[in-house]
Motif scaffolding. Structure first.
Motif, PDB file in Angstrom:
ATOM      1  N   THR A  23       0.852  -1.181   0.000  1.00 63.15           N
ATOM      2  CA  THR A  23       0.000   0.000   0.000  1.00 63.15           C
ATOM      3  C   THR A  23       0.890   1.233   0.000  1.00 63.15           C
ATOM      4  O   THR A  23       1.805   1.333   0.827  1.00 63.15           O
ATOM      5  CB  THR A  23      -0.911   0.012   1.248  1.00 63.15           C
ATOM      6  N   ILE A  24       0.628   2.120  -0.926  1.00 60.70           N
ATOM      7  CA  ILE A  24       1.382   3.373  -0.994  1.00 60.70           C
ATOM      8  C   ILE A  24       0.455   4.486  -0.533  1.00 60.70           C
ATOM      9  O   ILE A  24      -0.718   4.521  -0.904  1.00 60.70           O
ATOM     10  CB  ILE A  24       1.894   3.626  -2.425  1.00 60.70           C
ATOM     11  N   ASP A  25       0.989   5.379   0.309  1.00 62.21           N
ATOM     12  CA  ASP A  25       0.156   6.474   0.804  1.00 62.21           C
ATOM     13  C   ASP A  25      -0.359   7.309  -0.365  1.00 62.21           C
ATOM     14  O   ASP A  25       0.374   7.602  -1.313  1.00 62.21           O
ATOM     15  CB  ASP A  25       0.927   7.357   1.784  1.00 62.21           C
ATOM     16  N   LEU A  26      -1.633   7.658  -0.244  1.00 59.76           N
ATOM     17  CA  LEU A  26      -2.358   8.436  -1.245  1.00 59.76           C
ATOM     18  C   LEU A  26      -1.619   9.696  -1.675  1.00 59.76           C
ATOM     19  O   LEU A  26      -1.766  10.145  -2.813  1.00 59.76           O
ATOM     20  CB  LEU A  26      -3.702   8.828  -0.606  1.00 59.76           C
ATOM     21  N   SER A  27      -0.822  10.270  -0.783  1.00 57.92           N
ATOM     22  CA  SER A  27      -0.145  11.529  -1.104  1.00 57.92           C
ATOM     23  C   SER A  27       0.801  11.391  -2.296  1.00 57.92           C
ATOM     24  O   SER A  27       1.128  12.383  -2.948  1.00 57.92           O
ATOM     25  CB  SER A  27       0.605  12.061   0.118  1.00 57.92           C
ATOM     26  N   ALA A  28       1.231  10.169  -2.618  1.00 57.69           N
ATOM     27  CA  ALA A  28       2.124   9.961  -3.773  1.00 57.69           C
ATOM     28  C   ALA A  28       1.435  10.405  -5.061  1.00 57.69           C
ATOM     29  O   ALA A  28       2.086  10.793  -6.036  1.00 57.69           O
ATOM     30  CB  ALA A  28       2.533   8.494  -3.880  1.00 57.69           C
ATOM     31  N   ASN A  29       0.115  10.345  -5.058  1.00 56.58           N
ATOM     32  CA  ASN A  29      -0.686  10.770  -6.199  1.00 56.58           C
ATOM     33  C   ASN A  29      -0.486  12.240  -6.540  1.00 56.58           C
ATOM     34  O   ASN A  29      -0.729  12.655  -7.669  1.00 56.58           O
ATOM     35  CB  ASN A  29      -2.171  10.569  -5.870  1.00 56.58           C
ATOM     36  N   GLY A  30      -0.065  13.023  -5.554  1.00 58.80           N
ATOM     37  CA  GLY A  30       0.098  14.460  -5.745  1.00 58.80           C
ATOM     38  C   GLY A  30       1.360  14.829  -6.502  1.00 58.80           C
ATOM     39  O   GLY A  30       1.603  16.003  -6.776  1.00 58.80           O
ATOM     40  N   PHE A  31       2.187  13.840  -6.841  1.00 55.27           N
ATOM     41  CA  PHE A  31       3.461  14.117  -7.511  1.00 55.27           C
ATOM     42  C   PHE A  31       3.530  13.351  -8.820  1.00 55.27           C
ATOM     43  O   PHE A  31       2.993  12.260  -8.936  1.00 55.27           O
ATOM     44  CB  PHE A  31       4.632  13.679  -6.620  1.00 55.27           C
ATOM     45  N   LYS A  32       4.229  13.932  -9.786  1.00 54.15           N
ATOM     46  CA  LYS A  32       4.426  13.255 -11.064  1.00 54.15           C
ATOM     47  C   LYS A  32       5.297  12.002 -10.825  1.00 54.15           C
ATOM     48  O   LYS A  32       5.061  10.942 -11.405  1.00 54.15           O
ATOM     49  CB  LYS A  32       5.131  14.219 -12.015  1.00 54.15           C
ATOM     50  N   THR A  33       6.290  12.158  -9.974  1.00 51.64           N
ATOM     51  CA  THR A  33       7.174  11.042  -9.613  1.00 51.64           C
ATOM     52  C   THR A  33       7.375  11.086  -8.110  1.00 51.64           C
ATOM     53  O   THR A  33       7.112  12.110  -7.472  1.00 51.64           O
ATOM     54  CB  THR A  33       8.555  11.173 -10.285  1.00 51.64           C
ATOM     55  N   PHE A  34       7.872   9.976  -7.556  1.00 52.80           N
ATOM     56  CA  PHE A  34       8.259  10.004  -6.151  1.00 52.80           C
ATOM     57  C   PHE A  34       9.528   9.194  -5.984  1.00 52.80           C
ATOM     58  O   PHE A  34       9.958   8.485  -6.894  1.00 52.80           O
ATOM     59  CB  PHE A  34       7.107   9.567  -5.232  1.00 52.80           C
ATOM     60  N   ILE A  35      10.163   9.362  -4.832  1.00 49.74           N
ATOM     61  CA  ILE A  35      11.505   8.825  -4.611  1.00 49.74           C
ATOM     62  C   ILE A  35      11.440   7.831  -3.456  1.00 49.74           C
ATOM     63  O   ILE A  35      10.793   8.086  -2.448  1.00 49.74           O
ATOM     64  CB  ILE A  35      12.473   9.987  -4.271  1.00 49.74           C
ATOM     65  N   PHE A  36      12.117   6.688  -3.625  1.00 55.82           N
ATOM     66  CA  PHE A  36      12.159   5.701  -2.539  1.00 55.82           C
ATOM     67  C   PHE A  36      13.457   4.910  -2.639  1.00 55.82           C
ATOM     68  O   PHE A  36      14.218   5.075  -3.592  1.00 55.82           O
ATOM     69  CB  PHE A  36      10.915   4.788  -2.568  1.00 55.82           C
ATOM     70  N   SER A  37      13.698   4.055  -1.674  1.00 57.17           N
ATOM     71  CA  SER A  37      14.959   3.320  -1.608  1.00 57.17           C
ATOM     72  C   SER A  37      15.172   2.428  -2.823  1.00 57.17           C
ATOM     73  O   SER A  37      14.256   1.757  -3.291  1.00 57.17           O
ATOM     74  CB  SER A  37      14.996   2.447  -0.347  1.00 57.17           C
ATOM     75  N   ALA A  38      16.413   2.415  -3.278  1.00 58.89           N
ATOM     76  CA  ALA A  38      16.797   1.541  -4.393  1.00 58.89           C
ATOM     77  C   ALA A  38      17.240   0.180  -3.859  1.00 58.89           C
ATOM     78  O   ALA A  38      17.849  -0.604  -4.577  1.00 58.89           O
ATOM     79  CB  ALA A  38      17.907   2.192  -5.204  1.00 58.89           C
ATOM     80  N   GLY A  39      16.955  -0.099  -2.585  1.00 56.67           N
ATOM     81  CA  GLY A  39      17.249  -1.421  -2.047  1.00 56.67           C
ATOM     82  C   GLY A  39      18.599  -1.545  -1.370  1.00 56.67           C
ATOM     83  O   GLY A  39      19.045  -2.635  -1.049  1.00 56.67           O
ATOM     84  N   LYS A  40      19.248  -0.425  -1.164  1.00 54.88           N
ATOM     85  CA  LYS A  40      20.548  -0.433  -0.503  1.00 54.88           C
ATOM     86  C   LYS A  40      20.720   0.920   0.175  1.00 54.88           C
ATOM     87  O   LYS A  40      20.388   1.949  -0.424  1.00 54.88           O
ATOM     88  CB  LYS A  40      21.629  -0.641  -1.574  1.00 54.88           C
ATOM     89  N   ILE A  41      21.235   0.919   1.389  1.00 56.44           N
ATOM     90  CA  ILE A  41      21.447   2.186   2.080  1.00 56.44           C
ATOM     91  C   ILE A  41      22.359   3.064   1.219  1.00 56.44           C
ATOM     92  O   ILE A  41      23.383   2.598   0.724  1.00 56.44           O
ATOM     93  CB  ILE A  41      22.055   1.953   3.483  1.00 56.44           C
ATOM     94  N   GLY A  42      21.943   4.329   1.047  1.00 55.15           N
ATOM     95  CA  GLY A  42      22.754   5.250   0.259  1.00 55.15           C
ATOM     96  C   GLY A  42      22.258   5.441  -1.161  1.00 55.15           C
ATOM     97  O   GLY A  42      22.790   6.262  -1.895  1.00 55.15           O
TER      98      GLY A  42
END
Length: 155
Positions: free
Chosen positions: A114-133
Motif C-alpha cells: 500500500t502506498i500512501d495516497l499523497s504519492a498521487n500528488g506528484f508526477k514522480t516520487f523517490i524511494f529506496s533503491a534497495g541499498k542504504i545510500g
C-alpha cells in the motif's frame, strides 16, 4: 553512479526509466536528512515499512519520510483487525533487505503493498533503491508495471 542495485537492474530489465540518487558520502540517516541531502521535497521522498497483521500476514507500506504510519488506518486498508511493525532483525530474512535500505521492488516475496495516497500528488516520487545510500525516482504508473499496489490514506 557506477553502483547498480537490484532495484535498478529490475527497472532496466523492464525498460523503465528512472532517476537514481546516491547519498553514500553523507551522514544522512533519517528520511528527512536524506531528502535534504538530495535537495528534494520530503513529501516526495518515501520510506518502505514492513508490518505484520493479526492474521500473521505481512504487509508493505510506502509512506512519506516525514510522516508516521497510522497503524489503525493501515490495518483497515488491508482488512486486518490490527497490524504492527516487524522487528528489524526479521526484515532481512523476510524481504532480503536491511533496515534503511528496504525497497518495495525486488523483495523475496510479493507482499500486499500500500502506498500512501499523497504519492498521487506528484508526477514522480523517490524511494529506496534497495541499498542504504541509494534512491530511485519514478512515477506510480511505472511502478505499477513491476509491482501490484493499492493507494490508501495510511498516515
Amino acid at each position: 553512479m557506477d553502483e547498480k542495485t537490484n532495484v535498478m537492474r529490475i527497472l532496466e530489465k523492464k525498460k523503465i526509466e528512472y532517476k537514481s540518487y546516491s547519498y553514500i558520502d553523507t551522514d544522512a540517516i533519517s528520511g528527512i536528512e536524506v531528502a535534504n541531502v538530495l535537495k528534494q521535497d520530503p513529501r516526495q521522498v518515501f520510506k518502505t515499512l514492513v508490518t505484520v497483521g493479526k492474521s500473521k500476514k505481512y504487509y508493505v507500506f510506502v509512506i512519506p519520510v516525514e510522516k508516521e504510519l497510522d497503524l489503525k488506518k493501515a490495518a483497515k486498508s488491508v482488512g486486518e483487525k490490527s497490524i504492527e511493525m516487524i522487528k528489524s532483525k526479521d526484515l532481512l530474512p523476510l524481504t532480503g533487505y536491511i533496515h534503511g535500505g528496504c525497497s518495495p521492488i525486488g523483495m523475496k516475496k510479493n507482499f500486499t503493498t500500500t502506498i500512501d495516497l499523497s504519492a498521487n500528488g506528484f508526477k514522480t516520487f523517490i524511494f529506496s533503491a534497495g541499498k542504504i545510500g541509494y534512491q530511485v525516482e519514478l512515477s506510480l504508473d511505472d511502478l505499477r508495471k513491476i509491482i501490484k499496489f493499492q493507494l490508501a490514506d495510511v498516515v
